[in-house]
Scaffold this motif. Structure first.
Motif, PDB file in Angstrom:
ATOM      1  N   ILE A 113      -6.749   9.987  -4.462  1.00 33.21           N
ATOM      2  CA  ILE A 113      -6.727  10.427  -3.065  1.00 33.21           C
ATOM      3  C   ILE A 113      -5.933   9.450  -2.204  1.00 33.21           C
ATOM      4  O   ILE A 113      -5.113   9.856  -1.369  1.00 33.21           O
ATOM      5  CB  ILE A 113      -8.166  10.583  -2.533  1.00 33.21           C
ATOM      6  N   VAL A 114      -6.158   8.146  -2.401  1.00 37.85           N
ATOM      7  CA  VAL A 114      -5.454   7.124  -1.620  1.00 37.85           C
ATOM      8  C   VAL A 114      -3.954   7.208  -1.862  1.00 37.85           C
ATOM      9  O   VAL A 114      -3.143   7.159  -0.921  1.00 37.85           O
ATOM     10  CB  VAL A 114      -5.985   5.725  -1.967  1.00 37.85           C
ATOM     11  N   ILE A 115      -3.564   7.351  -3.134  1.00 40.84           N
ATOM     12  CA  ILE A 115      -2.127   7.441  -3.464  1.00 40.84           C
ATOM     13  C   ILE A 115      -1.517   8.699  -2.867  1.00 40.84           C
ATOM     14  O   ILE A 115      -0.407   8.676  -2.316  1.00 40.84           O
ATOM     15  CB  ILE A 115      -1.935   7.405  -4.994  1.00 40.84           C
ATOM     16  N   THR A 116      -2.244   9.819  -2.936  1.00 40.99           N
ATOM     17  CA  THR A 116      -1.732  11.073  -2.385  1.00 40.99           C
ATOM     18  C   THR A 116      -1.530  10.972  -0.874  1.00 40.99           C
ATOM     19  O   THR A 116      -0.487  11.380  -0.347  1.00 40.99           O
ATOM     20  CB  THR A 116      -2.703  12.231  -2.697  1.00 40.99           C
ATOM     21  N   VAL A 117      -2.532  10.431  -0.181  1.00 40.89           N
ATOM     22  CA  VAL A 117      -2.425  10.274   1.276  1.00 40.89           C
ATOM     23  C   VAL A 117      -1.269   9.340   1.630  1.00 40.89           C
ATOM     24  O   VAL A 117      -0.514   9.601   2.580  1.00 40.89           O
ATOM     25  CB  VAL A 117      -3.755   9.745   1.855  1.00 40.89           C
ATOM     26  N   THR A 118      -1.117   8.266   0.865  1.00 44.44           N
ATOM     27  CA  THR A 118      -0.021   7.319   1.119  1.00 44.44           C
ATOM     28  C   THR A 118       1.336   7.984   0.968  1.00 44.44           C
ATOM     29  O   THR A 118       2.233   7.804   1.803  1.00 44.44           O
ATOM     30  CB  THR A 118      -0.123   6.126   0.160  1.00 44.44           C
ATOM     31  N   VAL A 119       1.484   8.764  -0.093  1.00 39.53           N
ATOM     32  CA  VAL A 119       2.759   9.466  -0.320  1.00 39.53           C
ATOM     33  C   VAL A 119       3.046  10.448   0.801  1.00 39.53           C
ATOM     34  O   VAL A 119       4.178  10.531   1.310  1.00 39.53           O
ATOM     35  CB  VAL A 119       2.737  10.185  -1.686  1.00 39.53           C
ATOM     36  N   VAL A 120       2.017  11.191   1.213  1.00 42.74           N
ATOM     37  CA  VAL A 120       2.194  12.168   2.294  1.00 42.74           C
ATOM     38  C   VAL A 120       2.594  11.472   3.588  1.00 42.74           C
ATOM     39  O   VAL A 120       3.447  11.959   4.344  1.00 42.74           O
ATOM     40  CB  VAL A 120       0.903  12.990   2.484  1.00 42.74           C
ATOM     41  N   MET A 121       1.989  10.306   3.869  1.00 43.82           N
ATOM     42  CA  MET A 121       2.308   9.571   5.091  1.00 43.82           C
ATOM     43  C   MET A 121       3.715   8.991   5.061  1.00 43.82           C
ATOM     44  O   MET A 121       4.384   8.892   6.095  1.00 43.82           O
ATOM     45  CB  MET A 121       1.293   8.443   5.295  1.00 43.82           C
ATOM     46  N   LEU A 122       4.179   8.586   3.883  1.00 37.58           N
ATOM     47  CA  LEU A 122       5.483   7.937   3.778  1.00 37.58           C
ATOM     48  C   LEU A 122       6.639   8.923   3.643  1.00 37.58           C
ATOM     49  O   LEU A 122       7.794   8.544   3.882  1.00 37.58           O
ATOM     50  CB  LEU A 122       5.498   6.982   2.576  1.00 37.58           C
ATOM     51  N   MET A 123       6.340  10.155   3.286  1.00 42.91           N
ATOM     52  CA  MET A 123       7.417  11.134   3.074  1.00 42.91           C
ATOM     53  C   MET A 123       8.297  11.348   4.303  1.00 42.91           C
ATOM     54  O   MET A 123       9.530  11.397   4.181  1.00 42.91           O
ATOM     55  CB  MET A 123       6.837  12.463   2.590  1.00 42.91           C
ATOM     56  N   PRO A 124       7.735  11.484   5.523  1.00 44.39           N
ATOM     57  CA  PRO A 124       8.627  11.651   6.688  1.00 44.39           C
ATOM     58  C   PRO A 124       9.572  10.469   6.897  1.00 44.39           C
ATOM     59  O   PRO A 124      10.734  10.666   7.278  1.00 44.39           O
ATOM     60  CB  PRO A 124       7.642  11.794   7.855  1.00 44.39           C
ATOM     61  N   PHE A 125       9.078   9.247   6.655  1.00 41.74           N
ATOM     62  CA  PHE A 125       9.937   8.075   6.808  1.00 41.74           C
ATOM     63  C   PHE A 125      11.022   8.045   5.729  1.00 41.74           C
ATOM     64  O   PHE A 125      12.165   7.679   5.997  1.00 41.74           O
ATOM     65  CB  PHE A 125       9.091   6.798   6.751  1.00 41.74           C
ATOM     66  N   ALA A 126      10.646   8.435   4.509  1.00 42.69           N
ATOM     67  CA  ALA A 126      11.628   8.488   3.429  1.00 42.69           C
ATOM     68  C   ALA A 126      12.690   9.549   3.721  1.00 42.69           C
ATOM     69  O   ALA A 126      13.884   9.324   3.497  1.00 42.69           O
ATOM     70  CB  ALA A 126      10.933   8.783   2.094  1.00 42.69           C
TER      71      ALA A 126
END
Length: 278
Positions: A18-31
């Motif tokens: 869950i933590v990894i998924t949330v992190t990826v979702v949060m970082l996707m707009p910046f990427a």
């Protein structure tokens, strides 16, 4: 399941997932923003997304400095942000020391009244503030924004909660040794409050750097405007140049990242310690 001699439960695996998924979702707009800043405008919204451009357009990061006076806007923003941050650290820590370690009439009432202002949206009193600054002749100056943002109830609350966790006996011992309140604040309280000061620095820096409405209201001259107003000007003039817009946004984001990464090791400690004692 065991990893390196430690038993890993399904609950732990699920939590990490869950933590990894949330992190990826949060970082996707910046990427995506970083990827788009290296593309031609016609390729920005291409699907499927080409996360790593085959032909990076580094020229975008050169062109943004000539399309608008971006360097001037960044200078103005840096000037305002640094001055406001330093003033808030000074005023908040000083007031917080008084509320936490000194005794004076109506201390708790004054603190409660001051903190209650956090609940009032700025939009409610921004018109009276503007009229007041205009009467003082500070309209269309950086000094107006500095005066309005030099004090913060949130900063006082944050620092006061941290100071409450420092034993009062430490201050009493310093008074017995002949130190006055200013010396206790400067030589004892401030060195011990690095986590809280770092947390307040991050909050203040990010808030001031990203402030849009304040500069929009008080600053009309181009040579005084900040980077957020500059980005709005850039979008208005070059609305179809998405690659350039993303490049300018990345440049505006870099100082915030630098400050956060520099102070992040104190950030969690400062947030946790402010709630130890009320």
């Amino acid at each position: 399941m065991r990893i390196a001699g430690r038993r890993v439960t399904a609950k732990t695996v699920l939590l990490y997932a869950i933590v990894i998924t949330v992190t990826v979702v949060m970082l996707m707009p910046f990427a995506w923003m970083l990827s788009a800043s290296l593309k031609l405008s016609r390729d920005v919204f291409a699907f499927p997304i080409e996360w790593i451009p085959s032909e990076p357009q580094w020229q975008n990061y050169v062109d943004i400095w000539t399309k608008i006076p971006l360097a001037l806007f960044i200078y103005n923003t840096s000037k305002l942000t640094i001055i406001v941050t330093l003033l808030q650290l000074l005023t908040s820590s000083f007031a917080a020391y008084a509320f936490a370690k000194l005794n004076f009439p109506y201390k708790n009432t004054l603190f409660l009244g001051y903190i209650a202002t956090i609940a009032m949206p700025w939009q409610v009193y921004m018109v009276p503030q503007f009229l007041l600054m205009r009467e003082f002749g500070l309209n269309n100056t950086h000094l107006a924004l500095i005066c309005l943002q030099a004090f913060t109830a949130f900063g006082v609350f944050l620092m006061r909660q941290f100071y409450m966790s420092i034993p009062t006996e430490l201050c009493e011992a310093a008074r017995i040794d002949g130190m006055n309140e200013y010396q206790i604040w400067a030589r004892i309280m401030l060195p011990l409050s690095k986590p809280a000061l770092s947390t307040l620095t991050i909050f203040t820096f990010v808030t001031t750097w990203n402030d849009f409405l304040g500069p929009m209201i008080y600053l009309t001259k181009t040579e005084l405007k900040t980077v957020q107003i500059g980005l709005r000007m850039f979008i208005s003039q070059y609305s179809a140049e998405y690659g350039l817009i993303m490049a300018a946004s990345v440049v505006a984001l870099i100082p915030v990242l630098i400050v956060f990464l520099s102070l992040q090791r104190f950030f969690v400690e400062g947030i946790a310690s402010t709630g130890l004692k009320g």
